[in-house]
Motif scaffolding. Structure first.
Motif, PDB file in Angstrom:
ATOM      1  N   MET A   1       5.217  25.693  61.536  1.00  0.00           N
ATOM      2  CA  MET A   1       5.799  25.376  62.850  1.00  0.00           C
ATOM      3  C   MET A   1       5.321  24.011  63.309  1.00  0.00           C
ATOM      4  O   MET A   1       4.151  23.661  63.150  1.00  0.00           O
ATOM      5  N   ILE A   2       6.255  23.250  63.864  1.00  0.00           N
ATOM      6  CA  ILE A   2       5.908  21.953  64.465  1.00  0.00           C
ATOM      7  C   ILE A   2       6.077  22.067  65.968  1.00  0.00           C
ATOM      8  O   ILE A   2       7.132  22.478  66.451  1.00  0.00           O
ATOM      9  N   LEU A   3       5.052  21.728  66.687  1.00  0.00           N
ATOM     10  CA  LEU A   3       5.107  21.769  68.154  1.00  0.00           C
ATOM     11  C   LEU A   3       4.512  20.483  68.676  1.00  0.00           C
ATOM     12  O   LEU A   3       3.358  20.145  68.390  1.00  0.00           O
ATOM     13  N   GLU A   4       5.329  19.719  69.395  1.00  0.00           N
ATOM     14  CA  GLU A   4       4.864  18.454  69.954  1.00  0.00           C
ATOM     15  C   GLU A   4       5.137  18.454  71.444  1.00  0.00           C
ATOM     16  O   GLU A   4       6.256  18.697  71.893  1.00  0.00           O
ATOM     17  N   THR A   5       4.124  18.202  72.219  1.00  0.00           N
ATOM     18  CA  THR A   5       4.259  18.234  73.671  1.00  0.00           C
ATOM     19  C   THR A   5       4.886  16.957  74.188  1.00  0.00           C
ATOM     20  O   THR A   5       5.109  16.000  73.445  1.00  0.00           O
ATOM     21  N   PHE A   6       5.146  16.939  75.479  1.00  0.00           N
ATOM     22  CA  PHE A   6       5.798  15.807  76.131  1.00  0.00           C
ATOM     23  C   PHE A   6       5.050  14.510  75.860  1.00  0.00           C
ATOM     24  O   PHE A   6       3.823  14.446  75.895  1.00  0.00           O
ATOM     25  N   ASN A   7       5.826  13.471  75.586  1.00  0.00           N
ATOM     26  CA  ASN A   7       5.285  12.137  75.359  1.00  0.00           C
ATOM     27  C   ASN A   7       5.992  11.192  76.301  1.00  0.00           C
ATOM     28  O   ASN A   7       7.217  11.082  76.277  1.00  0.00           O
ATOM     29  N   LYS A   8       5.265  10.544  77.180  1.00  0.00           N
ATOM     30  CA  LYS A   8       5.900   9.667  78.175  1.00  0.00           C
ATOM     31  C   LYS A   8       6.477   8.402  77.544  1.00  0.00           C
ATOM     32  O   LYS A   8       7.308   7.716  78.138  1.00  0.00           O
ATOM     33  N   ASN A   9       6.042   8.080  76.321  1.00  0.00           N
ATOM     34  CA  ASN A   9       6.556   6.898  75.623  1.00  0.00           C
ATOM     35  C   ASN A   9       7.806   7.244  74.816  1.00  0.00           C
ATOM     36  O   ASN A   9       8.071   8.410  74.519  1.00  0.00           O
ATOM     37  N   VAL A  10       8.561   6.225  74.463  1.00  0.00           N
ATOM     38  CA  VAL A  10       9.708   6.424  73.598  1.00  0.00           C
ATOM     39  C   VAL A  10       9.213   6.675  72.171  1.00  0.00           C
ATOM     40  O   VAL A  10       8.399   5.910  71.641  1.00  0.00           O
ATOM     41  N   ARG A  11       9.653   7.774  71.595  1.00  0.00           N
ATOM     42  CA  ARG A  11       9.225   8.083  70.241  1.00  0.00           C
ATOM     43  C   ARG A  11       9.920   7.165  69.225  1.00  0.00           C
ATOM     44  O   ARG A  11      11.072   6.769  69.411  1.00  0.00           O
ATOM     45  N   ASP A  12       9.244   6.909  68.143  1.00  0.00           N
ATOM     46  CA  ASP A  12       9.815   6.145  67.044  1.00  0.00           C
ATOM     47  C   ASP A  12      10.354   7.093  65.984  1.00  0.00           C
ATOM     48  O   ASP A  12       9.760   8.147  65.715  1.00  0.00           O
ATOM     49  N   CYS A  13      11.465   6.719  65.415  1.00  0.00           N
ATOM     50  CA  CYS A  13      11.973   7.462  64.263  1.00  0.00           C
ATOM     51  C   CYS A  13      11.078   7.196  63.054  1.00  0.00           C
ATOM     52  O   CYS A  13      10.294   6.237  63.022  1.00  0.00           O
ATOM     53  N   LYS A  14      11.222   8.033  62.062  1.00  0.00           N
ATOM     54  CA  LYS A  14      10.552   7.788  60.800  1.00  0.00           C
ATOM     55  C   LYS A  14      11.018   6.431  60.267  1.00  0.00           C
ATOM     56  O   LYS A  14      12.206   6.100  60.325  1.00  0.00           O
ATOM     57  N   SER A  15      10.089   5.652  59.766  1.00  0.00           N
ATOM     58  CA  SER A  15      10.421   4.319  59.263  1.00  0.00           C
ATOM     59  C   SER A  15       9.944   4.182  57.822  1.00  0.00           C
ATOM     60  O   SER A  15       8.827   4.582  57.493  1.00  0.00           O
ATOM     61  N   VAL A  16      10.822   3.654  56.984  1.00  0.00           N
ATOM     62  CA  VAL A  16      10.515   3.446  55.571  1.00  0.00           C
ATOM     63  C   VAL A  16      10.754   1.984  55.220  1.00  0.00           C
ATOM     64  O   VAL A  16      11.803   1.426  55.551  1.00  0.00           O
ATOM     65  N   THR A  17       9.787   1.362  54.586  1.00  0.00           N
ATOM     66  CA  THR A  17       9.924  -0.009  54.115  1.00  0.00           C
ATOM     67  C   THR A  17      10.070   0.012  52.600  1.00  0.00           C
ATOM     68  O   THR A  17       9.300   0.680  51.903  1.00  0.00           O
ATOM     69  N   ILE A  18      11.082  -0.690  52.113  1.00  0.00           N
ATOM     70  CA  ILE A  18      11.357  -0.749  50.677  1.00  0.00           C
ATOM     71  C   ILE A  18      11.373  -2.204  50.233  1.00  0.00           C
ATOM     72  O   ILE A  18      11.993  -3.063  50.877  1.00  0.00           O
ATOM     73  N   ASN A  19      10.687  -2.482  49.145  1.00  0.00           N
ATOM     74  CA  ASN A  19      10.738  -3.795  48.508  1.00  0.00           C
ATOM     75  C   ASN A  19      11.484  -3.667  47.188  1.00  0.00           C
ATOM     76  O   ASN A  19      11.182  -2.767  46.385  1.00  0.00           O
ATOM     77  N   THR A  20      12.436  -4.526  46.966  1.00  0.00           N
ATOM     78  CA  THR A  20      13.270  -4.417  45.765  1.00  0.00           C
ATOM     79  C   THR A  20      13.706  -5.801  45.318  1.00  0.00           C
ATOM     80  O   THR A  20      13.377  -6.822  45.947  1.00  0.00           O
ATOM     81  N   ASP A  21      14.479  -5.846  44.218  1.00  0.00           N
ATOM     82  CA  ASP A  21      14.985  -7.124  43.706  1.00  0.00           C
ATOM     83  C   ASP A  21      16.255  -7.567  44.405  1.00  0.00           C
ATOM     84  O   ASP A  21      16.460  -8.754  44.671  1.00  0.00           O
ATOM     85  N   PHE A  22      17.127  -6.599  44.675  1.00  0.00           N
ATOM     86  CA  PHE A  22      18.504  -6.938  45.047  1.00  0.00           C
ATOM     87  C   PHE A  22      19.017  -5.851  45.978  1.00  0.00           C
ATOM     88  O   PHE A  22      18.904  -4.660  45.664  1.00  0.00           O
TER      89      PHE A  22
END
Length: 759
Positions: A1-22
């Protein structure tokens, strides 16, 4: 179970950084072909697609068939289907999906992409921003996937915008155009006036089906009420569906980027109004049990931004078939412009003007003139509105994008910018690498130094010589003119005997014709004309031509129309030999002859086009001297399809197990063997809806073995259907020669191979 209480700040989405050739943004045919090409050269590639499926307008979301230079077999561009990955995809789709199911085609594309370990595919992922490390260089793109609620930051040294609307090039600040240029800017006589409209619109389609019981239809309130507001409404047929309604078009007077949603609603209004007309107007019989099966939810876009590259293609490049030193592909679709009012226009749904043959497309049109590490691909390449009318179609965009994928790999390997491919002879390297995967750049052969076969002695168990095209077919009535295309030799006087049947005494006119340009197949030059007086009934006629060709090229032995006469055909078919007809193909504005208005910069000429199998049989005839164009030396001449001649080795038709032997004076170390086979480049292989006469092209070699001269079987193939067969040795194999044992599988078709490439 995931339970997260109120957060007065704006939440960030999951972020993924990818390094590639092209990074390739856009998963239509262009993006897919670029990605596969780059990945197969070892380039780590990210393919970002904002839809749940690949293919763009060819996908199940839109369902437009893929077409290019073959133009529904309705023009004079013989053997012009696009090669390389684009061909591989279409041939695979034919094998699995000859009926043209768009959903199955989705799976063909997805499988091809997922099979490449060097491609990371991000579906449902929309690029919305870029970051730059300088005025002229992109550092990364930002994207968001609404399905997994993930933001992506993708960093790479090279980018390709194949997104359709050009989101990456636009955000990066690259120069672009929307709308038509004036006639004066580039001297384009066909540039449309503003009253005609500056943009092509969007289209949406529907599918219907028959059920087992009556189905009522109550249209939505927003459906078109008055069908007569569509000037072409009488062209609507109850059994038409899908992209046969290509003319359901709207939006040419709107902003085709920012007003796409409004355009979509108008097209829905049309579709549901048309279905109401079919079901409820009492105009059509037998519609009681019909129901709507599918209506598009995404419009197929034709035109929006076009970005400026190092060169901008023009009408003259297309019509005059101008040559470019940096050619990397060819085009051949007509210059196809549509009235801006689309379905509501009183004008014809499209105006198509063809060139006499295929034309070069230069590499420079795919390189942004402003952003140093950005390639352009798809419909946004550097072309005027008029030239875009030809270059925009999907087989052409996929074909051209292969050059982008290959160039990107070269840039990564050699630390080059895209524009630097034009320096120090690199364009020749690019052309050669492309041709080695089947690109067939016009008049650019595979370099002889790339192929060990050029150092070998070649022998075959037999070689085709055509002294007779057997008289074993049916009768073809000359209600339209017919011609036999043959690869003729310079300075030879040819004589043919044909069998005709006349209903009564009448005359038959026979002509020997050819093209002004040896590489074209537009029979515009009449070398000789003869008239024969026929008696009633069957009779042979002997036609002996005193005039000869000035070049080794295709000639047309033409039999002009006379509905009182039939001519005997043959069941035998041969690689590089076919019949053509001066008929009509309304789908591509072919009425037998192109007769443009004066002063629009377009040529007048006749169309001589094939018929689809099982029709379109060769004309039976005895030929003297025999056609000798199928020699074994063609296997290493660098060309992998017919051009000015057949460019193929073809075995004798009676040779059931033809054998080729390739021998070197000294032992060679072999890494790879590649066979280029005949999947009939004249057949368009429309990806969707059309349907095709077979799932394997009858010319294509199906079964063969490759041995070394000691008899060791190196590779074996059964039931092949693909154009290019590539065999890699796990370790280099040392041998003084190889033997290819083939098997004839078609009674009336001999074994053939275009090219053998050994490295």
């Amino acid at each position: 179970m995931i339970l997260e209480t109120f957060n007065k700040n704006v939440r960030d989405c999951k972020s993924v950084t990818i390094n590639t050739d092209f990074v390739i943004v856009g998963g239509g045919t262009a993006g897919v072909c670029a990605a596969i090409t780059a990945a197969r050269k070892g380039t780590k590639t990210i393919l970002v697609q904002d839809r749940p499926v690949l293919g763009g307008n060819a996908s199940s979301e839109v369902r437009l068939w893929i077409l290019g230079a073959t133009s529904h077999m309705g023009n004079n561009n013989r053997w012009a289907r696009e090669g390389g990955v684009m061909d591989e995809i279409l041939v695979e789709n034919l094998y699995r999906n000859r009926e043209g199911n768009a959903v199955i085609f989705d799976t063909v594309l997805l499988e091809k992409v997922l099979a490449e370990p060097n491609i990371t595919l991000l579906l449902n992922t929309s690029v919305y921003d870029v970051t730059k490390s300088g005025d002229h260089k992109i550092e990364s793109v930002k994207a968001f996937n609404s399905q997994n609620s993930t933001e992506y930051n993708i960093n790479a040294p090279l980018f390709c915008d194949a997104s359709g609307d050009g989101i990456v090039a636009f955000k990066a600040g690259a120069s672009f155009r929307m709308g038509a240029e004036t006639k004066e800017e580039f001297g384009e006589a066909f540039a449309p006036e503003k009253s005609y409209g500056e943009l092509l619109g969007h289209s949406m389609y529907f599918y219907s089906k028959e059920t087992e019981k009556p189905v009522k239809y109550i249209p939505p309130a927003y459906a078109l009420k008055d069908i007569t507001t569509i000037p072409r409404y009488k062209a609507i047929g109850k059994d038409d569906k899908g992209c046969r309604f290509w003319w359901f078009e709207y939006g040419g007077r709107h902003d085709t980027i920012h007003e796409t949603e409004e355009i979509k609603y108008e097209l829905w209004k049309v579709i549901y109004g048309v279905w109401d007309y079919i079901k409820n107007s009492r105009t059509f019989e037998g519609v009681e049990n019909m129901t709507l099966e599918w209506v598009a939810t995404v419009p197929g876009k034709r035109e929006s931004r076009r970005f400026e590259g190092l060169y901008m293609m023009t009408q003259q490049d297309v019509i005059e078939q101008r040559k470019f030193d940096d050619a990397i592909a060819f085009g051949g679709w007509a210059i196809d412009l549509h009235p801006a009012d689309g379905v509501y226009s009183e004008l014809s749904g499209c105006t198509q003007w063809h060139s006499k043959g295929i034309y070069d497309i230069p590499y420079r049109s795919f390189v942004s003139k402003d952003i140093d590490n950005l390639f352009l691909a798809g419909r946004i390449i550097s072309a005027t509105h008029v030239a875009f009318g030809s270059t925009r179609v999907m087989a052409t965009t996929g074909f051209c994008a292969q050059a982008v994928g290959m160039a990107a790999s070269m840039c990564i390997d050699k630390n080059l910018k895209p524009a630097e491919i034009l320096e120090n002879g690199e364009i020749k390297n690019l052309q050669n690498e492309l041709n080695k995967i089947g690109q067939s750049i016009p008049n650019v052969p595979i370099l002889s130094t790339s192929n060990l076969v050029n150092q070998a002695k070649l022998t075959s168990s037999s070689t085709l010589s055509i002294s007779e095209i057997p008289f074993n077919g049916n009768w073809f009535n000359l209600s339209i003119s017919a011609a036999q295309m043959l690869p003729l030799k310079v300075n030879k006087n040819y004589k043919v005997r044909v069998l005709v049947k006349a209903e009564e005494k009448t005359d038959l006119k026979v002509e020997l014709k050819t093209s002004i340009k040896p590489e074209n197949y537009t029979p515009e030059v009449i070398l000789e004309s003869q008239l024969f007086n026929l008696e009633q009934g069957e009779q042979y006629i002997d036609v002996e031509f005193s005039n000869t060709l000035e070049n080794n090229q295709y000639g047309f032995i033409t039999f002009l129309s006379n509905e009182k006469i039939s001519i005997k055909t043959s069941d035998n078919r041969f690689t590089g030999v076919l019949s053509v007809f001066n008929g009509v193909n309304k789908a591509v504005s072919n009425n037998g002859k192109q007769t443009p208005p004066d002063n629009i910069g377009v040529d007048t000429f006749e169309f001589w086009t094939p018929h689809r199998r099982p029709e379109g049989k060769n004309i039976a005839m005895e030929i003297s001297p025999a056609i000798e164009a199928f020699e074994v030396e063609n296997l290493s001449n660098g060309y992998v399809r017919p051009g000015k001649t057949v460019n193929a080795w073809v075995a004798d038709i009676n040779d059931k197990k033809p054998t080729l032997k390739i021998e070197w004076d000294s032992e060679q170390e072999l890494s790879e063997i590649k066979l280029f086979l005949d999947s009939d480049y004249d057949h368009p292989m429309e990806s969707t809806l059309m349907g095709h006469p077979e799932d394997i092209v009858p010319f294509c070699l199906g079964n063969y073995k490759i041995k070394d001269v000691n008899g060791t079987v190196l590779f074996e193939k059964e039931d092949n259907h693909q154009t290019i067969n590539t065999w890699h040795f796990k370790q280099k194999h040392k041998t003084k020669g190889i033997i290819i044992e083939t098997e004839k599988s078609q009674t009336h078709v001999p074994v053939s191979i275009f090219e053998i490439l050994i490295s």
